[in-house]
Enzyme design. Structure first.
Site, mmCIF file in Angstrom:
data_model
loop_
_atom_site.group_PDB
_atom_site.id
_atom_site.type_symbol
_atom_site.label_atom_id
_atom_site.label_comp_id
_atom_site.label_asym_id
_atom_site.label_seq_id
_atom_site.Cartn_x
_atom_site.Cartn_y
_atom_site.Cartn_z
ATOM 1 N N CYS A 69 0.851 -1.185 0.000
ATOM 2 C CA CYS A 69 0.000 0.000 0.000
ATOM 3 C C CYS A 69 0.885 1.233 0.000
ATOM 4 O O CYS A 69 1.945 1.234 0.625
ATOM 5 C CB CYS A 69 -0.940 0.011 1.193
ATOM 6 S SG CYS A 69 -0.229 -0.582 2.728
ATOM 7 N N GLU A 116 -8.013 8.968 2.659
ATOM 8 C CA GLU A 116 -7.536 8.502 1.369
ATOM 9 C C GLU A 116 -8.647 7.994 0.460
ATOM 10 O O GLU A 116 -9.596 7.369 0.910
ATOM 11 C CB GLU A 116 -6.504 7.387 1.562
ATOM 12 C CG GLU A 116 -5.273 7.877 2.281
ATOM 13 C CD GLU A 116 -4.145 6.887 2.322
ATOM 14 O OE1 GLU A 116 -3.008 7.343 2.454
ATOM 15 O OE2 GLU A 116 -4.383 5.667 2.219
#
Length: 177
Positions: A69, A116
């Site tokens: 990630c 996000e």
């Protein structure tokens, strides 16, 4: 979600339209919505590759999460960024397919705010990763039932975004995997 190649993140609106860039820590201090990606990797036994984040990470150090990630660079396609970061973090590349995107926001005890728009990718890999020790403390392949049980028993051991992926996208991931 860290990108060692740049100190900036790409600010976006809820429809993923670029608004500009901002220094990564400032974006996390102000809680500004920015673009990110998460990669889910399965092997041929339908086990998921997860990793324990390095303890020195700016947030969630020592917690378990998906295979990779991070944040794409400005003008970098999210899929290209995901392929690049898989190599940088886990030491391998593989074909990735786009699954979808979601927004999440969480505040950490250290005062940082993760806000996000996360692009989700899936891939297959059967080898042994060669993780970057600056990014990864440990890794393992884990069966889905065992993973879900462990998240139920010890949710504090897993990152917020990974728990959201498992909760909301697992069926789709298994189908596409």
């Amino acid at each position: 979600m860290e990108d060692t190649g740049t100190k900036n993140v790409v600010l976006v609106d809820e429809t993923d339209q670029v608004l500009g860039t901002m220094e990564k820590m400032q974006a996390h201090q102000e809680g500004r919505l920015h673009r990110a990606f998460s990669v889910i990797i399965f092997n041929d036994k339908n086990e998921m590759l997860i990793h324990q984040r390095a303890k020195n990470k700016y947030h969630c150090g020592g917690m378990w999460t998906n295979a990779c990630c991070s944040h794409p660079r400005f003008n970098e396609d999210s899929k290209d960024a995901a392929v690049r970061r898989m190599q940088e973090e886990m030491g391998f590349t593989t074909d990735l397919d786009y699954v979808g995107q979601f927004i999440y926001r969480t505040e950490f005890d250290n005062g940082l705010i993760e806000n996000e728009l996360d692009h989700l990718f899936i891939g297959k890999f059967n080898g042994t990763p060669i993780p970057n020790p600056e990014e990864v403390e440990d890794f393992k392949y884990i069966g889905i039932n065992e993973l879900k049980l462990d998240i139920e028993k010890a949710p504090h051991n897993y990152t917020v975004w990974f728990k959201k992926i498992v909760e909301n996208y697992l069926t789709e991931l298994i189908t596409n995997g």
